[in-house]
Every structure is written in structure tokens, then in C-alpha cells.
Scaffold this active site. Structure first.
Site, PDB file in Angstrom:
ATOM      1  N   CYS A 179       0.839  -1.193   0.000  1.00  0.00           N
ATOM      2  CA  CYS A 179       0.000   0.000   0.000  1.00  0.00           C
ATOM      3  C   CYS A 179       0.887   1.261   0.000  1.00  0.00           C
ATOM      4  CB  CYS A 179      -0.981  -0.028   1.169  1.00  0.00           C
ATOM      5  SG  CYS A 179      -2.367   1.122   0.969  1.00  0.00           S
ATOM      6  N   HIS A 205      -3.970  -4.428  -0.459  1.00  0.00           N
ATOM      7  CA  HIS A 205      -3.642  -5.102   0.812  1.00  0.00           C
ATOM      8  C   HIS A 205      -3.730  -6.609   0.599  1.00  0.00           C
ATOM      9  CE1 HIS A 205      -3.536  -1.644   3.574  1.00  0.00           C
ATOM     10  NE2 HIS A 205      -4.419  -1.115   2.743  1.00  0.00           N
ATOM     11  N   GLU A 239      -2.989  -8.945   2.563  1.00  0.00           N
ATOM     12  CA  GLU A 239      -3.451  -9.622   3.774  1.00  0.00           C
ATOM     13  C   GLU A 239      -4.970  -9.537   3.940  1.00  0.00           C
ATOM     14  OE1 GLU A 239      -2.908  -5.347   5.088  1.00  0.00           O
ATOM     15  OE2 GLU A 239      -2.015  -6.721   3.634  1.00  0.00           O
TER      16      GLU A 239
END
Length: 208
Positions: free
Chosen positions: A75, A182, A184
Site C-alpha cells: 500500500c 492489501h 493480507e
């Protein structure tokens, strides 16, 4: 051992939990000597480019990059890898990858407005082969950002997405990599991308 860079502006919890799900050993630190000993670094980031550059240990990140060990920016962390950003006035970045960070205009060429920040799921389009993308299929990932790296530098562009502009979504050159979204928080594909990064770390560790 993966070092997660703690400089006060990263989503350390979600990144570390993703590594735990992948059974990867990691530590979180802002200490230069600890970070330089890591097999790879993750540079997360949430917030302003200028604020991040003011508190980031620039020399530590650049010194680590010169070792040839893998470095992954996520990011804002990806944006910091580039030369500059126009967020809150022109600010120099780490300069590890060529390119500049620009704000979504919020208006199409036809004069229609669109929402900024870009928040939501967008599909990746693979552009160039890379260990990060090996064995994966194009799918959706989760973005939250108001600034983007223009997708016109084929030298470092690995995958792109479209949000009224072509967005550099995955970038990489030599040992430096970045993901604008992102991983994750990006379900199956996001975790697969992180798994491929960990695999790359192990492979490069084996030949050092």
C-alpha cells in the site's frame, strides 16, 4: 526470518497475522541492526507519503535494498519505493524504483466524477512474468488508496488494475517488490501472493 518495518505508520497487526497464517517466522522492529539481519523486509504503510518519509529510516531501507535481499512494500509502503509523490506537495521517496505517485483526479475525461479514495475489490491483470505471480490466476484484490503509481513503466510493472486510471498494482525489479492493494485482506489471491514472496525469500536465501 521476515522483518516488518515499524515506523509508526503501518498496519502491523493484519500483516503479521497473515504471516502467521502462512507459518512464516517474523519480527516487528524499528531497530536498524535487527532489520538489516532479516532475510527479507516488509514495508507496510497507512497514511500520508510526506509524513511517512519524515519518520521512515530511509538509510536503513536503502542499505537493506543494496544487500540484494527481498523487500516488499505494501500500500503506502509500495508508493514509498518510488521517486516522488505529489501528496501534500512534492515529496521525494526512496527512489528504489522509477516512477511517481499521483492523486486520482476524481473526474473522468468526459467530466464525470468518481469516488476518491478508491476503496474496494478490483481485478488484477498480469502484465509480466514474475516469481510473485508464478502459478496464480488473475483475480480480485482489495484496494484502499487515493494515490497511485501510473501504469506506464513496463520495466517494473508486473500487474495492473483499472480504476478510471491504469493503476500499478504489483511492481518489481531485482529484489524490490510492491503491492498497491492489501494482500493480507485480499482473500485467496492475496495470501497466494504473500506465499510466493516467502518462497522467493527462501530461494534467494539458499543461494546467498
Amino acid at each position: 526470518m521476515i522483518g516488518i518495518v515499524d515506523y509508526g505508520m503501518g498496519n502491523l497487526f493484519s500483516v503479521s497475522k497473515a504471516l502467521e497464517r502462512l507459518n512464516a517466522e517474523y519480527f516487528i522492529s524499528g531497530d536498524k541492526e535487527e532489520l538489516l539481519r532479516a532475510d527479507a523486509l516488509l514495508l507496510p504503510g497507512v497514511g500520508s507519503f510526506r509524513d511517512a518519509m519524515e519518520v521512515l529510516q530511509v538509510d536503513t531501507i536503502k542499505e537493506f535494498a543494496e544487500t540484494g535481499k527481498p523487500l516488499l512494500g505494501i500500500c503506502l509502503g509500495m508508493q514509498l519505493l518510488f521517486e516522488d509523490s505529489d501528496e501534500n506537495g512534492l515529496t521525494k521517496g526512496l527512489g528504489l524504483l522509477p516512477g511517481s505517485v499521483r492523486r486520482f483526479s476524481g473526474k473522468t475525461p468526459a467530466g464525470e466524477t468518481y469516488k476518491v479514495p478508491h476503496m474496494g475489490w478490483n481485478k488484477l491483470e498480469f502484465v509480466k512474468s514474475s516469481p510473485l505471480l508464478e502459478g496464480l490466476e488473475e483475480d480480485y484484490v482489495y484496494f484502499v488508496h487515493s494515490y497511485y503509481v501510473s501504469a506506464d513503466n513496463s520495466e517494473v510493472l508486473l500487474a495492473k488494475a483499472n480504476y478510471h486510471e491504469e493503476v500499478s498494482a504489483v511492481v518489481g525489479k531485482d529484489n524490490i517488490f510492491g503491492m498497491q492493494f492489501h494482500p493480507e485482506k485480499s482473500s485467496k489471491l492475496g495470501m497466494a501472493l504473500l506465499r510466493n514472496f516467502l518462497k522467493l525469500v527462501e530461494e534467494r536465501k539458499a543461494v546467498r
